[in-house]
Each structure stands twice: as structure tokens, then as C-alpha cells.
Design an enzyme around this catalytic site. Structure first.
Site, PDB file in Angstrom:
ATOM      1  N   ASN A 196      29.552  34.832  33.699  1.00  0.00           N
ATOM      2  CA  ASN A 196      30.402  35.897  34.237  1.00  0.00           C
ATOM      3  C   ASN A 196      31.189  36.469  33.064  1.00  0.00           C
ATOM      4  O   ASN A 196      32.137  35.849  32.593  1.00  0.00           O
ATOM      5  CB  ASN A 196      31.335  35.296  35.305  1.00  0.00           C
ATOM      6  CG  ASN A 196      32.377  36.289  35.795  1.00  0.00           C
ATOM      7  OD1 ASN A 196      32.269  37.486  35.542  1.00  0.00           O
ATOM      8  ND2 ASN A 196      33.382  35.787  36.500  1.00  0.00           N
ATOM      9  N   LYS A 224      33.060  39.008  33.026  1.00  0.00           N
ATOM     10  CA  LYS A 224      34.311  39.669  33.425  1.00  0.00           C
ATOM     11  C   LYS A 224      34.397  41.048  32.745  1.00  0.00           C
ATOM     12  O   LYS A 224      33.370  41.687  32.564  1.00  0.00           O
ATOM     13  CB  LYS A 224      35.504  38.766  33.113  1.00  0.00           C
ATOM     14  CG  LYS A 224      35.296  37.364  33.697  1.00  0.00           C
ATOM     15  CD  LYS A 224      36.512  36.497  33.681  1.00  0.00           C
ATOM     16  CE  LYS A 224      36.155  35.154  34.317  1.00  0.00           C
ATOM     17  NZ  LYS A 224      37.297  34.254  34.438  1.00  0.00           N
ATOM     18  N   HIS A 279      35.522  36.649  43.855  1.00  0.00           N
ATOM     19  CA  HIS A 279      36.054  35.882  42.719  1.00  0.00           C
ATOM     20  C   HIS A 279      37.580  35.817  42.853  1.00  0.00           C
ATOM     21  O   HIS A 279      38.210  36.781  43.303  1.00  0.00           O
ATOM     22  CB  HIS A 279      35.654  36.555  41.402  1.00  0.00           C
ATOM     23  CG  HIS A 279      35.964  35.702  40.201  1.00  0.00           C
ATOM     24  ND1 HIS A 279      37.239  35.620  39.692  1.00  0.00           N
ATOM     25  CD2 HIS A 279      35.196  34.884  39.454  1.00  0.00           C
ATOM     26  CE1 HIS A 279      37.225  34.775  38.656  1.00  0.00           C
ATOM     27  NE2 HIS A 279      35.997  34.315  38.502  1.00  0.00           N
ATOM     28  N   GLU A 315      39.864  36.228  40.815  1.00  0.00           N
ATOM     29  CA  GLU A 315      40.587  37.326  40.160  1.00  0.00           C
ATOM     30  C   GLU A 315      40.596  38.575  41.036  1.00  0.00           C
ATOM     31  O   GLU A 315      41.571  39.338  41.039  1.00  0.00           O
ATOM     32  CB  GLU A 315      39.956  37.611  38.783  1.00  0.00           C
ATOM     33  CG  GLU A 315      40.336  36.523  37.780  1.00  0.00           C
ATOM     34  CD  GLU A 315      39.295  36.250  36.707  1.00  0.00           C
ATOM     35  OE1 GLU A 315      38.405  37.087  36.487  1.00  0.00           O
ATOM     36  OE2 GLU A 315      39.374  35.167  36.088  1.00  0.00           O
ATOM     37  N   GLU A 336      35.293  27.295  42.568  1.00  0.00           N
ATOM     38  CA  GLU A 336      36.059  27.475  41.329  1.00  0.00           C
ATOM     39  C   GLU A 336      37.536  27.229  41.598  1.00  0.00           C
ATOM     40  O   GLU A 336      38.239  28.143  42.077  1.00  0.00           O
ATOM     41  CB  GLU A 336      35.876  28.902  40.810  1.00  0.00           C
ATOM     42  CG  GLU A 336      34.453  29.264  40.475  1.00  0.00           C
ATOM     43  CD  GLU A 336      34.397  30.423  39.487  1.00  0.00           C
ATOM     44  OE1 GLU A 336      33.796  30.231  38.425  1.00  0.00           O
ATOM     45  OE2 GLU A 336      34.967  31.485  39.751  1.00  0.00           O
ATOM     46  N   GLY A 380      39.605  29.475  33.030  1.00  0.00           N
ATOM     47  CA  GLY A 380      40.125  29.987  31.761  1.00  0.00           C
ATOM     48  C   GLY A 380      41.285  29.191  31.197  1.00  0.00           C
ATOM     49  O   GLY A 380      41.972  29.643  30.289  1.00  0.00           O
ATOM     50  N   SER A 410      36.238  26.514  33.394  1.00  0.00           N
ATOM     51  CA  SER A 410      36.203  25.896  32.071  1.00  0.00           C
ATOM     52  C   SER A 410      34.957  25.043  31.818  1.00  0.00           C
ATOM     53  O   SER A 410      35.027  24.004  31.165  1.00  0.00           O
ATOM     54  CB  SER A 410      37.475  25.078  31.826  1.00  0.00           C
ATOM     55  OG  SER A 410      38.613  25.929  31.866  1.00  0.00           O
TER      56      SER A 410
HETATM   57  P1  PGA Z   1      35.936  30.148  32.806  1.00  0.00           P
HETATM   58  O1  PGA Z   1      35.756  31.213  34.011  1.00  0.00           O
HETATM   59  O2  PGA Z   1      34.587  29.495  32.617  1.00  0.00           O
HETATM   60  O3  PGA Z   1      36.356  30.971  31.629  1.00  0.00           O
HETATM   61  O4  PGA Z   1      36.971  29.169  33.241  1.00  0.00           O
HETATM   62  C1  PGA Z   1      34.981  30.919  35.128  1.00  0.00           C
HETATM   63  C2  PGA Z   1      35.003  32.049  36.114  1.00  0.00           C
HETATM   64  O5  PGA Z   1      36.062  32.691  36.284  1.00  0.00           O
HETATM   65  O6  PGA Z   1      33.986  32.335  36.758  1.00  0.00           O
END
Ligand code: PGA
Length: 248
Positions: A9, A11, A92, A94, A164, A170, A209
Site C-alpha cells: 500500500n 498510500k 483503511h 486512514e 490492521e 507506521g 509495521s
Molecule cells: P505500515 O502500513 O506497514 O507502514 O505500518 C500498513 C498500512 O497502513 O496498510
């Protein structure tokens, strides 16, 4: 048998040149063919990315549930399909957090994606507060039930779920592999309650992560079928390691 899926992803990262450089580098490696390699990129590069890559499929990171009309700035399922994408990330955290997407909206999107022959990656996850306040199981159960509401069993088995935990995205913090697996087992049971036997066919990914250092342990868990990866999917060499996790 359930598919193993490693989905990147990106983003809101990478311009066209950087995206094509990534694919060029990726294509110099051999990728484990038993793993479905998916790259969910920003919309402006999806078409070119799809054309340039032979060993992976692409996905969008969002879409609208309406077919067309006065929705400035939005993209429909048909538009996502036009790029050649096969997947679409929906709900997601976000998008839930910054763009106020509710479970009801996410459910409309899931239904539209399925009707349009796109595979939805339905994201669910709890905040740290919810985990510590022991609301964890209720929150996830609600997100799964509401996100998959009104699907047929045949549609449900096509959905990919990504668990998640928001506090792990992140941040460098990951759920322990046991915590992640326990939740995956729980999600599968919730799906079974709604749709019966087909729950066994639903791929459930872990995200938060994930990196080359922890992918093997995550993939060794009984119920985890893959990973949704942000940061570690931005560099081709690290993404290749994730796909080829069996070699680590
Ligand atoms: P990350 O993000 O691997 O940077 O923690 C995962 C995601 O938001 O899908």
C-alpha cells in the site's frame, strides 16, 4: 486452499517516474509464484504500473460506491477497472480517520467493488484505547459484520480482510504474532457466523509495521494468509523480500 497474498500500500507516495523505476527493479527479481503479489498505488500511476509489471497485479486504495455523477474528486469502480486494477483497498483506517468513512459507507463500497468484479481488501482494526479498554473484540466484530452486511456467501468468500491494529500502522510497533493470529481466528469465526463454511476460503491479512525482519514469523501463523504493507513496500528490494518470505 486459501491464497497467500502480499499487498503493498503505497498510500500518497511516488510520482510516475519513481513508480516505473520500482517496477523495473522488481522485474529483475524472480518472485514466489505461489504468492499473489499486489501493489496498491495512487490512482495516477495504476494504468502504467499495470502495463509495466508482469509478475504482480495492481489495486486502488479507495473508490466511490456510486456508478457516476456529481461527486467531484471521486473515482468509480468502473474507473478503477479501466486502469487494469484487480483489487481495491476499502475502509483503511486512514480513510476512516481523516475522511470520516463509516462502516455503512465502507459496506456500500464493498458491495459495489464485488458487483464490479474487483476484489475488496476490507480493512478493520482497533485503536490503542479500544484495545486497552478491552473493547477490542466488540469493535472488530462490528467492523466485520457491518462491512460485510448483505453479501451472499458466494460474494463473502471473494473478500480479502486486512486486520490492521491502528496503533501498529507506521509506528514500528507490531502486534505479536500470537495477538495477530488470535484476531485472525476470531475474524474467521465472525465470518463463519454470518456466511457458514465459506469462511474457510476467505484470505485474512495482517497489517501494521510488517517488514522483512518479521514477515516470516507472521506468515508462519496458522490463520494469517498474507500481509498488507505500507512503509516496507516503498522500496523494491524490501518488497521483493516480503513476497519471497519463504527464502528469508
Ligand atoms: P505500515 O502500513 O506497514 O507502514 O505500518 C500498513 C498500512 O497502513 O496498510
Amino acid at each position: 486452499m486459501r491464497k497467500k497474498i502480499i499487498a503493498g500500500n503505497w498510500k500518497m507516495n511516488k510520482n510516475l517516474k519513481d513508480s516505473l523505476d520500482f517496477v523495473k527493479e522488481l522485474e529483475t527479481h524472480s518472485l514466489d509464484e505461489s504468492v499473489e503479489t499486489v501493489l496498491c498505488a495512487p490512482f495516477h500511476v495504476l494504468y502504467e504500473l499495470g502495463k509495466a509489471s508482469k509478475h504482480m497485479v495492481t489495486g486502488a486504495q479507495n473508490m466511490h460506491y456510486e456508478d457516476d455523477g456529481a461527486y467531484t474528486g471521486e473515482l468509480s469502480a468502473t474507473m478503477v477497472k479501466d486502469t487494469g486494477a484487480s483489487y481495491v483497498i476499502l475502509g483503511h483506517s486512514e480513510r476512516r480517520q481523516y475522511f470520516f468513512e463509516t462502516d455503512e459507507v465502507v459496506n456500500k463500497k464493498v458491495k459495489k467493488a464485488l458487483a464490479s468484479d474487483l476484489i475488496p481488501i476490507l480493512c478493520v482494526g482497533e485503536t490503542l484505547e479500544e484495545r486497552e479498554g478491552e473493547r477490542l473484540w466488540t469493535v472488530i466484530s462490528e467492523q466485520v459484520q457491518k462491512g460485510m452486511k448483505d453479501l451472499s456467501a458466494d460474494q463473502a468468500k471473494k473478500v480479502v480482510i486486512a486486520y490492521e491494529p491502528i496503533w501498529a500502522i507506521g509506528t514500528g510497533k507490531t502486534a505479536t504474532s500470537k495477538e495477530a493470529n488470535d484476531m485472525t481466528v476470531f475474524i474467521r469465526k465472525e465470518i463463519e457466523k454470518m456466511f457458514g463454511e465459506v469462511a474457510k476460503e476467505v484470505s485474512i491479512l495482517y497489517g501494521g509495521s510488517v517488514k522483512p525482519e518479521n514477515i516470516r514469523e507472521i506468515m508462519a501463523q496458522s490463520d494469517i494468509d498474507g500481509a498488507l504493507v505500507g512503509g516496507a513496500a516503498l522500496k523494491a528490494d524490501s518488497f521483493v523480500k516480503l513476497v519471497n518470505y519463504k527464502e528469508i
